[in-house]
Design an enzyme around this catalytic site. Sequence first.
Site, PDB file in Angstrom:
ATOM      1  N   GLY A  58      -2.321  37.022  -6.493  1.00 25.22           N
ATOM      2  CA  GLY A  58      -4.090  37.626  -6.844  1.00 25.22           C
ATOM      3  C   GLY A  58      -3.722  40.005  -6.713  1.00 25.22           C
ATOM      4  O   GLY A  58      -2.875  40.082  -6.417  1.00 25.22           O
ATOM      5  N   CYS A  85       3.466  35.293  -5.162  1.00 24.54           N
ATOM      6  CA  CYS A  85       3.497  36.751  -5.119  1.00 24.54           C
ATOM      7  C   CYS A  85       2.278  37.751  -3.775  1.00 24.54           C
ATOM      8  O   CYS A  85       2.719  36.999  -2.747  1.00 24.54           O
ATOM      9  CB  CYS A  85       2.869  37.017  -6.465  1.00 24.54           C
ATOM     10  SG  CYS A  85       2.606  39.207  -7.021  1.00 24.54           S
ATOM     11  N   TYR A  86       1.420  37.474  -4.102  1.00 18.27           N
ATOM     12  CA  TYR A  86       0.203  38.013  -2.870  1.00 18.27           C
ATOM     13  C   TYR A  86       0.103  36.252  -2.065  1.00 18.27           C
ATOM     14  O   TYR A  86       0.388  36.449  -0.781  1.00 18.27           O
ATOM     15  CB  TYR A  86      -1.270  38.033  -3.344  1.00 18.27           C
ATOM     16  CG  TYR A  86      -2.212  38.515  -3.055  1.00 18.27           C
ATOM     17  CD1 TYR A  86      -2.195  39.597  -2.606  1.00 18.27           C
ATOM     18  CD2 TYR A  86      -2.678  37.326  -1.692  1.00 18.27           C
ATOM     19  CE1 TYR A  86      -3.249  40.049  -1.126  1.00 18.27           C
ATOM     20  CE2 TYR A  86      -3.606  37.883  -0.791  1.00 18.27           C
ATOM     21  CZ  TYR A  86      -3.859  38.735  -0.652  1.00 18.27           C
ATOM     22  OH  TYR A  86      -4.597  39.690   0.881  1.00 18.27           O
ATOM     23  N   HIS A 175       6.729  35.399 -10.381  1.00 10.09           N
ATOM     24  CA  HIS A 175       6.241  34.414 -10.693  1.00 10.09           C
ATOM     25  C   HIS A 175       6.512  33.107 -12.126  1.00 10.09           C
ATOM     26  O   HIS A 175       6.643  32.855 -12.782  1.00 10.09           O
ATOM     27  CB  HIS A 175       4.778  34.664 -11.651  1.00 10.09           C
ATOM     28  CG  HIS A 175       3.201  35.862 -10.782  1.00 10.09           C
ATOM     29  ND1 HIS A 175       2.218  35.210 -10.736  1.00 10.09           N
ATOM     30  CD2 HIS A 175       3.339  37.355 -10.817  1.00 10.09           C
ATOM     31  CE1 HIS A 175       1.527  36.032  -9.617  1.00 10.09           C
ATOM     32  NE2 HIS A 175       2.064  37.269 -10.120  1.00 10.09           N
ATOM     33  N   GLU A 177       4.863  30.821 -12.996  1.00  9.31           N
ATOM     34  CA  GLU A 177       4.196  29.819 -13.728  1.00  9.31           C
ATOM     35  C   GLU A 177       3.837  30.097 -15.145  1.00  9.31           C
ATOM     36  O   GLU A 177       3.211  29.342 -15.834  1.00  9.31           O
ATOM     37  CB  GLU A 177       2.593  29.246 -13.141  1.00  9.31           C
ATOM     38  CG  GLU A 177       2.480  30.860 -12.419  1.00  9.31           C
ATOM     39  CD  GLU A 177       2.633  32.035 -11.556  1.00  9.31           C
ATOM     40  OE1 GLU A 177       1.391  32.901 -11.345  1.00  9.31           O
ATOM     41  OE2 GLU A 177       3.647  31.613 -11.320  1.00  9.31           O
ATOM     42  N   ASP A 233     -11.844  21.533 -29.547  1.00 12.43           N
ATOM     43  CA  ASP A 233     -12.778  21.014 -28.122  1.00 12.43           C
ATOM     44  C   ASP A 233     -14.530  20.274 -27.628  1.00 12.43           C
ATOM     45  O   ASP A 233     -13.782  19.532 -27.306  1.00 12.43           O
ATOM     46  CB  ASP A 233     -12.380  22.949 -27.552  1.00 12.43           C
ATOM     47  CG  ASP A 233     -11.520  24.550 -27.993  1.00 12.43           C
ATOM     48  OD1 ASP A 233     -10.203  23.308 -27.517  1.00 12.43           O
ATOM     49  OD2 ASP A 233     -11.203  25.119 -27.610  1.00 12.43           O
ATOM     50  N   LYS A 375      -5.987  24.522 -23.593  1.00 12.28           N
ATOM     51  CA  LYS A 375      -6.133  23.842 -25.202  1.00 12.28           C
ATOM     52  C   LYS A 375      -4.750  23.343 -25.311  1.00 12.28           C
ATOM     53  O   LYS A 375      -5.236  21.858 -26.288  1.00 12.28           O
ATOM     54  CB  LYS A 375      -5.576  25.535 -26.808  1.00 12.28           C
ATOM     55  CG  LYS A 375      -5.073  24.850 -28.135  1.00 12.28           C
ATOM     56  CD  LYS A 375      -7.389  24.140 -28.451  1.00 12.28           C
ATOM     57  CE  LYS A 375      -7.933  25.621 -29.021  1.00 12.28           C
ATOM     58  NZ  LYS A 375      -9.337  25.068 -29.167  1.00 12.28           N
TER      59      LYS A 375
END
Length: 519
Positions: A58, A85-86, A175, A177, A233, A375
Amino acid sequence: MTTAAHQKVLIVDFGSQVTQLIARRLREAGVYCEIHPFDKAGAALAAMKPQAIILSGGPASTTEPQSPRADAALFEAGVPVLGICYGQQAICAQLGGKVESGHHREFGRAEIAVQKDSPLFAGLAGVGEGEPVWMSHGDRVTAIPPGFEVIATSEGAPFAAIADEGRKIYGVQFHPEVMHTPRGTVILKNFTHRIAGLTGDWTMAAYRDEQIEKIRAQVGSGKVICGLSGGVDSSVAAVLIHEAIGDQLTCVFVDTGLLRKDEAKQVTTLFREHYNIPLIHVDASAEFLGALAGVSDPETKRKTIGKIFIDVFDREANRIEGAEFLAQGTLYPDVIESVSASGGPSAVIKSHHNVGGLPDYMKLKLVEPLRELFKDEVRALGRELGLTDAFVGRHPFPGPGLAIRIPGEITPDAVATLQEADAIYLDEIRKAGLYDEIWQAFAVLLPVKTVGVMGDARTYEKVLALRAVTSTDGMTADFFQFPWDVLARTATRIINEVRGVNRVVYDVTSKPPGTIEWE
């Protein structure tokens, strides 16, 4: 299997723009997860009864009095916790450690040195060895809580990874991710599978079934109109909703006059003849092009197009007796680029999407079954629904269409020129067998003219830019390294076959995290 029967992970969102990437990585490993804002995490914990908890990154600083905090119940639930992280800083600030500002910052690529064996790093670098990661922090931990130990360090973070193995609470300053941490998915899977003991029981087939249940529960006996653009989409959303409620769905396809060449014909043929989904084709090209005449500012173009879309849908909805819902193919990148997950404003990029809600005068309620997907996940869902690879693999096409690919004033001649050039570009990409290697490719008609010589005549015509990028989720992208012979053939065809263009250039801009695409 219903959602309640899945093994679950609660992701507590502190406002990071990449929070959803955590969910995406977990879903890739077959783990069902839900994202909830930090101030509602206690209620989500009670409702979900998750098998593990992840605290996201964050933008705030734990050194500030009003900064977000994790609900104390999260640490008392008796399930594994991972702070990123945060999230790591919140763990330290709340459990007896210390976080300070003003120390050495780390942004970008870094390397951690593993200091101690831990199941979090199983299969990665051994003790004393380095592991590449992506850092993004200004504050840093300067003391860890009682019961914790350091399991990795970095040049700018002496507590790059910490662990209380007894309580199974872990924190990492980097991070895992993001794609820039090459083996971050291994770290996340170690947490969910090795530490939390999850088996990975969630699939796209399960997502399909659960969304069908949710659509039926939301819509009931009501009628839905779907804003169909013909792109992946909205088309996947339409097929999914039609599978859920059948002919309660009517698709409204608006021909803006800003579509790719022959797109309107392809869309109407596909949905009316192949899928037998009720479709209303509205040719509003004159309305759109008229409203855009003389407009050069890109944001004004987007807002103008968005307003006309809403007006057209509102007109059509009023003609469909009992229409109560508007379906959209909104994806998660659209959401986070409009409003941050923690509720604060973010850069207004996708202003043509109604992700923030509809105007007060519009009586329709939104149905957005793809809102939590990226996507590539939408494409996987499309295959699950029986759509062909040729269709679900189509490159993304923005809602404003060619309007944002013509910087400057929009004219019918400019649109026609760009349609022809774009069609040639995509045709050459397909002929070279490169289409599926590229995430998105398109042409841009620049508001620049150059002097050239064609044959024995001097010309003064437009410059056309070609763009092609590689990506997996649309959050980051890098330019595609074209074989020069393909670019040469493409440029030659465009200059020979498209009147009004005498020069073609190729854009090599990358899109790192937090920036927008060149359009």
